[in-house]
Write an enzyme that holds these catalytic residues in place. Structure first.
Site, short mmCIF file in Angstrom:
data_model
loop_
_atom_site.label_atom_id
_atom_site.label_comp_id
_atom_site.label_asym_id
_atom_site.label_seq_id
_atom_site.Cartn_x
_atom_site.Cartn_y
_atom_site.Cartn_z
N CYS A 1 35.13 79.80 11.76
CA CYS A 1 35.45 78.48 12.32
C CYS A 1 35.48 77.45 11.20
O CYS A 1 36.28 77.58 10.29
CB CYS A 1 34.45 78.11 13.43
SG CYS A 1 34.47 79.22 14.85
N ASP B 1 45.16 79.24 19.05
CA ASP B 1 43.99 78.44 18.69
C ASP B 1 44.42 76.98 18.56
O ASP B 1 45.22 76.62 17.69
CB ASP B 1 43.43 78.95 17.36
CG ASP B 1 42.13 78.29 16.98
OD1 ASP B 1 41.81 77.22 17.53
OD2 ASP B 1 41.43 78.85 16.12
N HIS C 1 39.59 81.40 19.74
CA HIS C 1 38.82 80.74 18.69
C HIS C 1 37.34 81.12 18.84
O HIS C 1 36.77 81.03 19.93
CB HIS C 1 38.98 79.22 18.81
CG HIS C 1 38.25 78.46 17.76
ND1 HIS C 1 38.72 78.34 16.47
CD2 HIS C 1 37.08 77.79 17.79
CE1 HIS C 1 37.87 77.62 15.76
NE2 HIS C 1 36.87 77.27 16.54
#
Length: 251
Positions: free
Chosen positions: A134, A189, A221
């Protein structure tokens, strides 16, 4: 898989002391280092288990609490299974802390983490590898471009905002990268739309960076994080295969 030793360590930075987790093979020898950049949920048991898995494959792994300026981990009141939609207050806790970690601060910290690894008797001589998740994927790319002499390989998974139109976008460091890069993007995403995927690919290609960017179809995600509602087993297994292959080529 070898026995693993995990310990809590403190790392001096220019702005304070960063608490961190260090995982290493239990043989007492020096091993190639991997610097693992966390996601926004922070240093927690799942990330320690990921570090342990890498250590079991023969690497010394450092997982810093990137939010150390706000306090030692755990910073947030997180359940064992994280589902932000079920607890909308979670992001209200996290966002201000995440936004306070500017690129400048993060790269200053990255230099401290790299220096600490270089001085550690648990780490073999030579450059290190990076992996990030992330927000950590963004920091892995920035670190590879900021400290090219120290980074031999970098991977990022379900990263967001990797190639924006802002002047501090991570993809703009492509010309300084000497490491081999790998990115596993989440399908659909919202934090990395197709135009950013294309922009990143173009920047890396034009800069002559050894790289591979792949979109994991059906993976949301956050797909590598088994303690969250975003976990996607197929995507996670593919991530481990890609990451371990990159490390094997590097070291």
């Amino acid at each position: 898989m070898t026995a693993v030793q995990g310990t809590a360590v403190d790392i001096p930075t220019e702005d304070g002391i960063a608490d961190a987790y260090l995982a290493q093979p239990g043989d007492g020898a020096a091993h190639p280092a991997v610097l693992l950049f966390m996601d926004a949920f922070g240093l927690r048991p799942h990330l320690r288990s990921m570090a342990d898995r890498l250590a079991g494959a023969g690497y010394t792994v450092l997982v810093p609490n990137l939010f150390y300026r706000a306090g030692r981990a755990p910073l947030f009141d997180l359940p064992d299974f994280i589902d932000p939609q079920a607890r909308p207050g979670t992001w209200k806790q996290i966002m201000p802390v995440m936004q306070a970690l500017t690129g400048e601060r993060a790269m200053r910290d990255a230099g401290a983490y790299l220096r600490w690894l270089a001085a550690s008797p648990a780490v073999a001589d030579g450059p290190v590898a990076l992996t990030g998740y992330c927000m950590g994927a963004r920091l892995a790319l920035l670190t590879a471009g900021t400290y090219p002499e120290r980074v031999a390989a970098a991977a990022g998974f379900h990263g967001g905002r990797l190639a924006t139109d802002k002047p501090d976008s991570p993809h703009l460091v492509a010309g300084d990268v000497t490491a081999e890069l790998y990115f596993g993007h989440a399908d659909q995403d919202h934090s990395l739309p197709p135009e950013q995927i294309d922009r990143l690919e173009q920047a890396l290609t034009e800069a002559g960076v050894r790289h591979r960017c792949e979109v994991y179809t059906g993976a949301p995600h956050g797909f590598t994080q088994a303690d969250t509602a975003a976990y996607h087993r197929e995507g996670d297994e593919r991530h481990w295969s890609a990451l371990l292959d990159l490390l094997a080529r590097t070291f």
